[in-house]
Design an enzyme around this catalytic site. Structure first.
Site, mmCIF file in Angstrom:
data_model
loop_
_atom_site.group_PDB
_atom_site.id
_atom_site.type_symbol
_atom_site.label_atom_id
_atom_site.label_comp_id
_atom_site.label_asym_id
_atom_site.label_seq_id
_atom_site.Cartn_x
_atom_site.Cartn_y
_atom_site.Cartn_z
ATOM 1 N N CYS A 287 18.873 18.514 8.289
ATOM 2 C CA CYS A 287 18.248 17.898 7.117
ATOM 3 C C CYS A 287 17.133 16.973 7.600
ATOM 4 O O CYS A 287 17.376 16.017 8.325
ATOM 5 C CB CYS A 287 19.324 17.139 6.340
ATOM 6 S SG CYS A 287 18.678 16.311 4.887
ATOM 7 N N CYS B 164 18.804 6.895 -5.908
ATOM 8 C CA CYS B 164 18.478 7.257 -4.525
ATOM 9 C C CYS B 164 18.101 6.041 -3.702
ATOM 10 O O CYS B 164 17.222 5.264 -4.085
ATOM 11 C CB CYS B 164 17.319 8.259 -4.539
ATOM 12 S SG CYS B 164 16.709 8.666 -2.894
ATOM 13 N N GLU C 90 15.297 9.260 9.156
ATOM 14 C CA GLU C 90 16.548 9.830 9.623
ATOM 15 C C GLU C 90 16.566 11.347 9.524
ATOM 16 O O GLU C 90 15.953 11.942 8.650
ATOM 17 C CB GLU C 90 17.701 9.243 8.818
ATOM 18 C CG GLU C 90 17.842 7.764 9.120
ATOM 19 C CD GLU C 90 19.020 7.121 8.438
ATOM 20 O OE1 GLU C 90 19.753 6.399 9.109
ATOM 21 O OE2 GLU C 90 19.212 7.344 7.243
ATOM 22 N N CYS D 257 23.926 12.610 1.526
ATOM 23 C CA CYS D 257 22.723 12.718 0.690
ATOM 24 C C CYS D 257 22.438 11.402 -0.014
ATOM 25 O O CYS D 257 23.328 10.812 -0.605
ATOM 26 C CB CYS D 257 22.905 13.735 -0.438
ATOM 27 S SG CYS D 257 23.471 15.301 0.084
ATOM 28 N N CYS E 75 13.568 7.376 -7.923
ATOM 29 C CA CYS E 75 14.725 7.870 -8.678
ATOM 30 C C CYS E 75 15.818 6.807 -8.582
ATOM 31 O O CYS E 75 16.043 6.238 -7.513
ATOM 32 C CB CYS E 75 15.218 9.192 -8.101
ATOM 33 S SG CYS E 75 13.942 10.454 -8.139
ATOM 34 N N ASN F 159 26.573 9.671 -3.891
ATOM 35 C CA ASN F 159 26.936 8.841 -2.740
ATOM 36 C C ASN F 159 26.430 7.428 -2.954
ATOM 37 O O ASN F 159 25.224 7.222 -3.059
ATOM 38 C CB ASN F 159 26.324 9.413 -1.457
ATOM 39 C CG ASN F 159 26.940 10.756 -1.124
ATOM 40 O OD1 ASN F 159 28.161 10.888 -1.054
ATOM 41 N ND2 ASN F 159 26.107 11.763 -0.973
ATOM 42 N N CYS G 256 9.847 6.618 -0.223
ATOM 43 C CA CYS G 256 9.440 7.567 -1.272
ATOM 44 C C CYS G 256 8.944 6.766 -2.459
ATOM 45 O O CYS G 256 9.520 5.738 -2.820
ATOM 46 C CB CYS G 256 10.627 8.439 -1.693
ATOM 47 S SG CYS G 256 10.175 9.657 -2.962
ATOM 48 N N HIS H 274 19.326 17.056 -12.007
ATOM 49 C CA HIS H 274 20.101 15.834 -12.252
ATOM 50 C C HIS H 274 20.308 15.445 -13.710
ATOM 51 O O HIS H 274 21.106 14.561 -14.001
ATOM 52 C CB HIS H 274 19.529 14.642 -11.485
ATOM 53 C CG HIS H 274 19.400 14.887 -10.011
ATOM 54 N ND1 HIS H 274 20.321 15.599 -9.290
ATOM 55 C CD2 HIS H 274 18.441 14.522 -9.127
ATOM 56 C CE1 HIS H 274 19.945 15.662 -8.028
ATOM 57 N NE2 HIS H 274 18.808 15.022 -7.897
HETATM 58 N N1 SAH Z 1 12.606 14.143 -2.678
HETATM 59 C C1 SAH Z 1 13.272 15.381 -2.651
HETATM 60 C C2 SAH Z 1 14.069 15.629 -1.389
HETATM 61 C C3 SAH Z 1 14.869 14.482 -0.848
HETATM 62 S S1 SAH Z 1 16.263 13.962 -1.764
HETATM 63 C C4 SAH Z 1 14.126 15.556 -3.875
HETATM 64 O O1 SAH Z 1 14.305 14.604 -4.618
HETATM 65 O O2 SAH Z 1 14.590 16.685 -4.108
HETATM 66 C C5 SAH Z 1 17.487 15.232 -1.432
HETATM 67 C C6 SAH Z 1 18.556 15.348 -2.494
HETATM 68 O O3 SAH Z 1 19.472 14.247 -2.457
HETATM 69 C C7 SAH Z 1 17.973 15.373 -3.884
HETATM 70 O O4 SAH Z 1 18.580 16.354 -4.676
HETATM 71 C C8 SAH Z 1 18.337 13.996 -4.373
HETATM 72 O O5 SAH Z 1 18.306 13.915 -5.765
HETATM 73 C C9 SAH Z 1 19.697 13.786 -3.788
HETATM 74 N N2 SAH Z 1 20.151 12.409 -3.823
HETATM 75 C C10 SAH Z 1 19.394 11.291 -3.830
HETATM 76 N N3 SAH Z 1 20.180 10.192 -3.882
HETATM 77 C C11 SAH Z 1 21.464 10.618 -3.901
HETATM 78 C C12 SAH Z 1 22.724 9.951 -3.914
HETATM 79 N N4 SAH Z 1 22.802 8.625 -3.890
HETATM 80 N N5 SAH Z 1 23.828 10.711 -3.909
HETATM 81 C C13 SAH Z 1 23.757 12.054 -3.867
HETATM 82 N N6 SAH Z 1 22.587 12.733 -3.841
HETATM 83 C C14 SAH Z 1 21.451 12.030 -3.861
HETATM 84 FE FE1 SF4 Z 2 12.254 10.384 -3.675
HETATM 85 FE FE2 SF4 Z 2 14.881 10.016 -3.569
HETATM 86 FE FE3 SF4 Z 2 13.733 10.822 -5.848
HETATM 87 FE FE4 SF4 Z 2 13.892 12.524 -3.749
HETATM 88 S S1 SF4 Z 2 15.606 11.660 -4.900
HETATM 89 S S2 SF4 Z 2 12.110 12.112 -5.059
HETATM 90 S S3 SF4 Z 2 13.639 11.051 -2.026
HETATM 91 S S4 SF4 Z 2 13.403 8.834 -4.825
#
Ligand code: SAH
Ligand code: SF4
Length: 380
Positions: free
Chosen positions: A104, A118, A91, A360, A115, A317, A111, A242
């Site tokens: 974006c 995410c 996306e 996000c 995390c 989110n 991935c 985070h």
């Molecule tokens: N992998 C990279 C870039 C993609 S994620 C990273 O982790 O930085 C982009 C951003 O969205 C990151 O800061 C991530 O921690 C955040 N993110 C992931 N899941 C989220 C969620 N459910 N709500 C809000 N932000 C989130």
């Molecule tokens: Fe991967 Fe999501 Fe962690 Fe970014 S926040 S490193 S996209 S698992």
């Protein structure tokens, strides 16, 4: 085999045309046609010699990813779902604001870093995106947003310098997409070989001509790759923090066990020596009762004191089966204020595009489910 010219940055294209016995300026012409004007048909590249156009026709093509769907949110956020083969989709999200337009971009299908907060992380890793798939997201958005003029409207008989209207608008820097953030699906620093040429194209004056300060790579903190990015193509850097201590960060982001906070912060300080900005952006997702307390604010203030940075709070989110809850608005406001009061520039990200699952961390969660369901239905 035909080469996809969207895979090649200036250096790659120069090598490609040299192999065809052509001079380097042909590469610059191709860059402009492909990226600035969004042209895919060599026959319409009017200032390129016919003999070269024929060679290109035989050896190359310009193929962006296929758009599966395209949706606009009530707040103007626009999301494209792109097919990257074998049932994988990625996306891309465009976020219009009054003074800028931010795209974006995704860098991997899925991935591997898992995390816990995410949605992309919950899917697991499929594969790295190619250069064409990464920069192709900007190519597609520019065309769809009317920034890359449709050259079918032209009769083709003039040189690039004589172009008018939309072309001048692009050249003058009044861009529809003024900022790019690599904050979509995937970890950009684990796909550096393809991310770097894509970044170089974004910055190239013959292609998108974006300022280094307006292109941001977001990383979960792959320490050696932060150094590699500084060497190969320094742009603005955002780091997903985070958590303000290793114990909590280990739990939320397994990558922290490999690259703990002390090493991460040291890498940020090294990066700043090469970076186009004089601060790192720390992203901090607000999880109710997990990382949003007073003690966390205090620890974060201490950590932020060790490296020039700004903090961006992201309201969590939710997505289907997510185990966390967004911190209440008041808790986020208080947290933000505490940091500001300690002299740390902190902002809270406005949530955009929630109604189309474009916020996000929500990317492709539901799509993946849908694809999976279709697969099950087909198998049955
Ligand atoms: N992998 C990279 C870039 C993609 S994620 C990273 O982790 O930085 C982009 C951003 O969205 C990151 O800061 C991530 O921690 C955040 N993110 C992931 N899941 C989220 C969620 N459910 N709500 C809000 N932000 C989130
Ligand atoms: Fe991967 Fe999501 Fe962690 Fe970014 S926040 S490193 S996209 S698992």
């Amino acid at each position: 085999m035909e080469a996809n010219l969207l895979d090649l940055d200036a250096e790659g294209l120069t090598r490609f045309v040299a192999d065809l016995g052509e001079k380097p300026f042909r590469a610059r012409q191709l860059l402009r046609w492909i990226h600035r004007f969004g042209e895919t048909d060599f026959a319409r590249m009017s200032d390129i010699a016919r003999s070269l156009r024929e060679k290109l026709h035989q050896r190359a093509h310009v193929v962006p990813p296929q758009v599966i769907s395209d949706g606009v949110s009530a707040d103007g956020t626009r999301k494209w779902l792109l097919d990257v083969g074998k049932g994988n989709a990625i996306e891309t999200v465009f976020i219009p604001e009054s003074a800028r337009g931010t795209l974006c971009i995704s860098t991997q299908a899925g991935c591997a870093l898992a995390c816990r907060f995410c949605s992309t992380g919950k899917q697991g890793f499929n594969r790295n995106l190619t250069v064409a798939e990464i920069v192709g997201q900007l190519w597609i958005a520019n065309r769809a947003l009317g920034a890359a003029p449709d050259s079918r409207l032209d009769n083709g008989g003039f040189a690039i310098g004589e172009r008018t209207g939309g072309h001048d608008r692009l050249a003058s820097g009044d861009r529809v997409v003024s900022n790019v953030v690599l904050m979509g699906m995937g970890e950009p620093l684990l796909n550096l070989d393809n991310v770097v040429p894509a970044l170089r194209l974004m910055l190239d004056d013959n292609a998108y001509g974006l300022s280094r300060r307006r292109v941001t790579v977001s990383t979960s903190g792959i320490v050696p790759m932060i150094d590699a990015l500084a060497e190969q193509c320094p742009v603005a850097l955002a780091v997903s923090l985070h958590a303000p201590n290793d114990e909590l960060r280990d739990r939320l982001m397994p990558i922290n066990r490999k690259y703990p906070l002390r090493e991460l912060v040291a890498a940020c300080a090294r990066y700043l020596k090469k970076a186009p900005r004089d601060f790192i952006t720390f992203e901090y997702v607000m999880l109710d009762g997990v990382n949003d307390g007073e003690v966390h604010a205090r620890q974060l203030i201490e950590l932020a004191g060790t490296v020039p940075c700004k903090i961006n709070l992201i309201p969590f989110n939710p997505f289907p089966n997510s185990e966390f809850v967004r911190s209440p608005r008041e808790a986020i406001r208080r947290f933000n204020e505490r940091l500001n009061a300690a002299g740390i520039v902190t902002t809270t990200r406005r949530t955009r595009g929630e109604d189309i699952d474009a916020a996000c961390g929500q990317l492709a969660g539901r799509v993946q489910e849908r694809t999976h369901r279709v697969k099950i239905a087909r198998a049955a």
